[in-house]
Design a protein around this motif. Structure first.
Motif, mmCIF file in Angstrom:
data_model
loop_
_atom_site.group_PDB
_atom_site.id
_atom_site.type_symbol
_atom_site.label_atom_id
_atom_site.label_comp_id
_atom_site.label_asym_id
_atom_site.label_seq_id
_atom_site.Cartn_x
_atom_site.Cartn_y
_atom_site.Cartn_z
ATOM 1 N N TYR B 37 0.820 -1.212 0.000
ATOM 2 C CA TYR B 37 0.000 0.000 0.000
ATOM 3 C C TYR B 37 0.854 1.263 0.000
ATOM 4 O O TYR B 37 0.484 2.281 -0.564
ATOM 5 C CB TYR B 37 -0.941 -0.005 1.206
ATOM 6 C CG TYR B 37 -1.930 1.122 1.204
ATOM 7 C CD1 TYR B 37 -2.981 1.146 0.294
ATOM 8 C CD2 TYR B 37 -1.801 2.193 2.088
ATOM 9 C CE1 TYR B 37 -3.875 2.186 0.265
ATOM 10 C CE2 TYR B 37 -2.698 3.241 2.085
ATOM 11 C CZ TYR B 37 -3.735 3.246 1.165
ATOM 12 O OH TYR B 37 -4.621 4.282 1.142
ATOM 13 N N LEU B 38 2.010 1.185 0.623
ATOM 14 C CA LEU B 38 2.880 2.373 0.676
ATOM 15 C C LEU B 38 3.976 2.325 -0.377
ATOM 16 O O LEU B 38 4.890 3.144 -0.365
ATOM 17 C CB LEU B 38 3.515 2.497 2.058
ATOM 18 C CG LEU B 38 2.593 3.003 3.166
ATOM 19 C CD1 LEU B 38 3.399 3.414 4.372
ATOM 20 C CD2 LEU B 38 1.769 4.194 2.679
ATOM 21 N N SER B 39 3.876 1.366 -1.270
ATOM 22 C CA SER B 39 4.903 1.262 -2.299
ATOM 23 C C SER B 39 4.411 1.935 -3.571
ATOM 24 O O SER B 39 3.337 1.629 -4.065
ATOM 25 C CB SER B 39 5.184 -0.214 -2.560
ATOM 26 O OG SER B 39 6.404 -0.347 -3.216
ATOM 27 N N SER B 40 5.196 2.844 -4.109
ATOM 28 C CA SER B 40 4.743 3.556 -5.303
ATOM 29 C C SER B 40 4.950 2.718 -6.566
ATOM 30 O O SER B 40 4.408 3.021 -7.606
ATOM 31 C CB SER B 40 5.444 4.905 -5.424
ATOM 32 O OG SER B 40 6.830 4.726 -5.347
ATOM 33 N N ASN B 41 5.730 1.653 -6.442
ATOM 34 C CA ASN B 41 5.877 0.744 -7.587
ATOM 35 C C ASN B 41 5.550 -0.684 -7.156
ATOM 36 O O ASN B 41 5.731 -1.031 -5.986
ATOM 37 C CB ASN B 41 7.298 0.815 -8.143
ATOM 38 C CG ASN B 41 8.325 0.578 -7.059
ATOM 39 O OD1 ASN B 41 8.268 1.216 -6.005
ATOM 40 N ND2 ASN B 41 9.230 -0.343 -7.281
ATOM 41 N N THR B 89 -6.494 -0.225 -3.935
ATOM 42 C CA THR B 89 -6.632 0.896 -2.997
ATOM 43 C C THR B 89 -8.085 1.318 -2.783
ATOM 44 O O THR B 89 -8.353 2.231 -2.017
ATOM 45 C CB THR B 89 -5.826 2.116 -3.488
ATOM 46 O OG1 THR B 89 -6.326 2.500 -4.762
ATOM 47 C CG2 THR B 89 -4.352 1.777 -3.570
ATOM 48 N N ASP B 90 -8.999 0.646 -3.455
ATOM 49 C CA ASP B 90 -10.403 0.982 -3.246
ATOM 50 C C ASP B 90 -10.970 0.148 -2.094
ATOM 51 O O ASP B 90 -11.430 -0.975 -2.269
ATOM 52 C CB ASP B 90 -11.184 0.700 -4.533
ATOM 53 C CG ASP B 90 -12.641 1.122 -4.412
ATOM 54 O OD1 ASP B 90 -13.133 1.291 -3.270
ATOM 55 O OD2 ASP B 90 -13.299 1.283 -5.450
ATOM 56 N N PHE B 91 -10.931 0.720 -0.900
ATOM 57 C CA PHE B 91 -11.306 -0.036 0.292
ATOM 58 C C PHE B 91 -12.767 -0.479 0.268
ATOM 59 O O PHE B 91 -13.112 -1.548 0.756
ATOM 60 C CB PHE B 91 -11.064 0.781 1.549
ATOM 61 C CG PHE B 91 -9.632 1.135 1.743
ATOM 62 C CD1 PHE B 91 -8.677 0.136 1.902
ATOM 63 C CD2 PHE B 91 -9.224 2.451 1.768
ATOM 64 C CE1 PHE B 91 -7.344 0.456 2.066
ATOM 65 C CE2 PHE B 91 -7.899 2.774 1.942
ATOM 66 C CZ PHE B 91 -6.960 1.781 2.092
ATOM 67 N N TRP B 92 -13.622 0.348 -0.290
ATOM 68 C CA TRP B 92 -15.039 -0.006 -0.295
ATOM 69 C C TRP B 92 -15.272 -1.265 -1.103
ATOM 70 O O TRP B 92 -16.055 -2.124 -0.738
ATOM 71 C CB TRP B 92 -15.872 1.159 -0.826
ATOM 72 C CG TRP B 92 -15.756 2.318 0.087
ATOM 73 C CD1 TRP B 92 -14.973 3.415 -0.090
ATOM 74 C CD2 TRP B 92 -16.366 2.456 1.361
ATOM 75 N NE1 TRP B 92 -15.065 4.230 0.997
ATOM 76 C CE2 TRP B 92 -15.914 3.685 1.905
ATOM 77 C CE3 TRP B 92 -17.263 1.683 2.105
ATOM 78 C CZ2 TRP B 92 -16.331 4.132 3.151
ATOM 79 C CZ3 TRP B 92 -17.679 2.146 3.345
ATOM 80 C CH2 TRP B 92 -17.214 3.344 3.853
ATOM 81 N N VAL B 95 -14.094 -4.200 1.086
ATOM 82 C CA VAL B 95 -15.054 -4.519 2.144
ATOM 83 C C VAL B 95 -16.278 -5.219 1.573
ATOM 84 O O VAL B 95 -16.754 -6.226 2.098
ATOM 85 C CB VAL B 95 -15.486 -3.248 2.900
ATOM 86 C CG1 VAL B 95 -16.691 -3.516 3.770
ATOM 87 C CG2 VAL B 95 -14.334 -2.741 3.757
#
Lengths: 174, 174
Positions: B37-41, B89-92, B95
């Motif tokens: 999640y915190l990796s830009s690549n 990255t779309d948490f919705w 879930v």
DNA sequence: TCCTATGTTTAGAAAGTTCTAAACGTTCGC
DNA sequence: GCGAACGTTTAGAACTTTCTAAACATAGGA
């Protein structure tokens, strides 16, 4: 108790065991709850240990856990030294309690962690602007926003009485 | 990557590990997700194994689990034989998917069990009316009703896009 | 004040889970 | 086809959790 009643009781114990296990409680908690839930009279530790064929110590620990989550109540039977237990049958009350004590706490913790990390990132960026840090900040903000929403959602869920009405209304409308 | 970025990354991995663990996924799934999640690549298996100091086999298994839950996507990097992974990255969306596949299934199962038990009880009562059976039927009905409501609730939660608006509206009103 | 009936705690056994290292199978460049 | 670079599977080790039996603590009745 007829043979069939026994079957039913055992069926519910099994089902409750699966449910509690799924939700992160011990399986035995579920089985005990199922047993008590179908019992028209309160039960003692020994009776429960006997019914589930597990040790008294195990029952003691799990019944206390059930009490802690307000899933079981202690009943005093006059003239008997033993402790008697019966199931709390108000499920909404149980859910509300669990939600408050467990899930809510977990959201708060998560929110806290992420907010702290964000603060750290902001400071890091002040000292030394890098694309990496900017990226991290962006992502962390998004995550923070999400957790905040979930947190609010949990808050709303705690007013479950209302929800039982509202939600079902919504569900039908679809 | 500055020293502070590393700190932040490790902080998030720890937090995500706790969260996933709480929700019944493996801790490593959370840590992997936090890392991605915190990796830009996008990252490879070996990079992840290295970052978390765990075996490649372990990463393989857990990344596949993450993929199964749509928490991670595979990315093709032209001219490289390795598989690359990046975080969804779309948490919705996540879930919603988890709710559908996991919680919903569990509710349905529970509902099924209880309904079956009720049927059995009804039959038992036809054959032989006892107070015990009547009591069991009453309680099982109550339980069935509760699970049905929870089930509907889960259904509503799956339309989370709307809910993000509706819920927050409700929450504010309080 | 004992003795007995009771619930709790605990030390270690049993069961279950998760991890690693190594073997394995597959694919691609040569 | 062959060898190297991968990802996957697996057998068993390491760790964690849960359970039992027995010791323990407490309180009430004689």
């Amino acid at each position: 108790m007829s043979a069939s009643d026994k079957e039913i009781r055992e069926g519910l114990m099994e089902a409750m065991g699966r449910i509690t296990s799924f939700w992160g409680f011990s399986k035995i908690m579920g089985q005990l709850y199922g047993l008590l839930y179908l019992s028209s009279n309160p039960l003692t530790l020994d009776e429960m240990a006997d019914s589930l064929s597990i040790s008294k110590g195990n029952v003691s620990i799990n019944v206390r856990a059930l009490e802690r989550w307000n899933m079981v109540k202690t009943v005093w039977v006059k003239g008997d030294r033993k402790d008697y237990y019966e199931a709390e049958t108000d499920f909404w009350k149980i859910v509300k309690g669990v939600l408050r004590e467990r899930e809510k706490k977990e959201f708060d913790l998560a929110l806290n962690s992420v907010s702290n990390l964000l603060k750290k990132s902001a400071e890091a960026q002040k000292a030394n602007k890098t694309a990496e840090t900017a990226f991290a900040i962006e992502r962390l903000k998004k995550l923070e926003d999400f957790i905040q929403t979930m947190d609010k959602l949990a808050g709303v869920l705690m007013t479950l009485e209302d929800l039982k009405r509202n939600f079902l209304g919504l569900a039908k409308k679809k």
